[in-house]
Design an enzyme around this catalytic site. Structure first.
Site, PDB file in Angstrom:
ATOM      1  N   GLY A   1       0.828  -1.192   0.000  1.00 18.07           N
ATOM      2  CA  GLY A   1       0.000   0.000   0.000  1.00 18.07           C
ATOM      3  C   GLY A   1       0.867   1.249   0.000  1.00 18.07           C
TER       4      GLY A   1
ATOM      5  CD  GLN B   1       3.454   5.913   2.610  1.00 19.56           C
ATOM      6  OE1 GLN B   1       2.450   5.363   2.193  1.00 19.56           O
ATOM      7  NE2 GLN B   1       4.471   5.246   3.139  1.00 19.56           N
TER       8      GLN B   1
ATOM      9  CB  CYS C   1       5.293   2.492   7.261  1.00 16.39           C
ATOM     10  SG  CYS C   1       4.811   4.030   6.450  1.00 16.39           S
ATOM     11  CG  LEU C   2       6.567   1.096   1.187  1.00 19.78           C
ATOM     12  CD1 LEU C   2       6.094   1.270  -0.250  1.00 19.78           C
ATOM     13  CD2 LEU C   2       7.644   0.028   1.273  1.00 19.78           C
TER      14      LEU C   2
ATOM     15  CG  HIS D   1      -0.460   1.647   7.441  1.00 23.15           C
ATOM     16  ND1 HIS D   1       0.514   1.248   8.334  1.00 23.15           N
ATOM     17  CD2 HIS D   1       0.175   2.453   6.548  1.00 23.15           C
ATOM     18  CE1 HIS D   1       1.676   1.793   7.989  1.00 23.15           C
ATOM     19  NE2 HIS D   1       1.501   2.525   6.907  1.00 23.15           N
ATOM     20  CD  GLU D   2      -1.178   2.638   2.896  1.00 20.52           C
ATOM     21  OE1 GLU D   2      -0.781   3.820   2.811  1.00 20.52           O
ATOM     22  OE2 GLU D   2      -0.397   1.683   3.097  1.00 20.52           O
TER      23      GLU D   2
ATOM     24  CG  HIS E   1       0.250   6.991   5.436  1.00 18.33           C
ATOM     25  ND1 HIS E   1       1.363   7.556   6.002  1.00 18.33           N
ATOM     26  CD2 HIS E   1       0.558   5.687   5.240  1.00 18.33           C
ATOM     27  CE1 HIS E   1       2.307   6.628   6.156  1.00 18.33           C
ATOM     28  NE2 HIS E   1       1.837   5.483   5.706  1.00 18.33           N
TER      29      HIS E   1
HETATM   30 CO    CO Z   1       2.746   3.655   5.652  1.00 17.02          CO
END
Ligand code: CO
Length: 190
Positions: free
Chosen positions: A43, A48, A91-92, A133-134, A137
């Site tokens: 995701g 991000q 998380c990226l 999670h997204e 963000h």
């Molecule tokens: Co993340």
């Protein structure tokens, strides 16, 4: 476009609703999928990539060949949540860092797709976790904010190392100042 790392201020930005689904948004979404796959993620949220609008992408298979697993969420809203479960998340924007987070086990999310059609999706387990999670963000909320104190404490040194590294790059002029980064986000969001 590139994936920004914690503590880039875009990660604390409260994203604006998408007003029109145009070619620009479509190419941003394409690029988000590419960056997500290149980093083996499932995701990725617009914050991000320092894109100031409410959109995120998912492919729970993490496999670029499984295009039918791709989901785009524009202006998502979680309408119902149920139960809770603890599981490890990454998380990226925090490469190689993982920690347990408690999330609702199932939920219903509504959003618009790239054709402008509204849809509702029932999600469980990993899908439910990823959507929470997204969506977080897009509100400038990070998985470290959702961790139990004990988990967060275990990761404190790693989190601090991300902060020091970011500051170092800013001092070296490799990353603009927070003020500059925020003013770019404001400009982009009109
Ligand atoms: Co993340």
């Amino acid at each position: 476009m590139e994936i920004v790392l914690y503590p880039h201020p875009a990660l604390r930005w409260k994203s604006r609703p998408v007003q029109t689904i145009d070619q620009q948004l479509k190419s941003v979404v394409n690029e988000m999928f590419e960056l997500m796959y290149a980093n083996a993620g499932i995701g990725l949220a617009a914050n991000q990539v320092a894109y100031p609008y409410r959109v995120f992408v998912l492919n729970l298979s993490a496999d670029p060949d499984q295009k039918d697993e791709e989901l785009v969420f524009i202006n998502p809203e979680i309408v119902r949540k149920k139960g809770n479960q603890v599981a490890e998340e990454g998380c990226l924007s925090f490469p190689k860092m993982f920690g347990d987070v408690r999330r609702s086990g199932s939920l219903v999310v509504s959003a618009f797709d790239l054709d402008g059609n509204e849809f509702e999706l029932d999600c469980e387990d990993l899908a439910s976790r990823a959507v929470q999670h997204e969506t977080d963000h897009l509100d400038g909320v990070l998985f470290i904010d959702r961790m139990a104190d004990s988990m967060r404490e275990k990761l404190d040194n790693t989190i601090h190392a991300f902060e020091l590294d970011f500051q170092k790059k800013q001092l070296a002029g490799d990353i603009p100042s927070n003020e500059e980064l925020l003013s770019r986000l404001r400009q982009q969001s009109g």
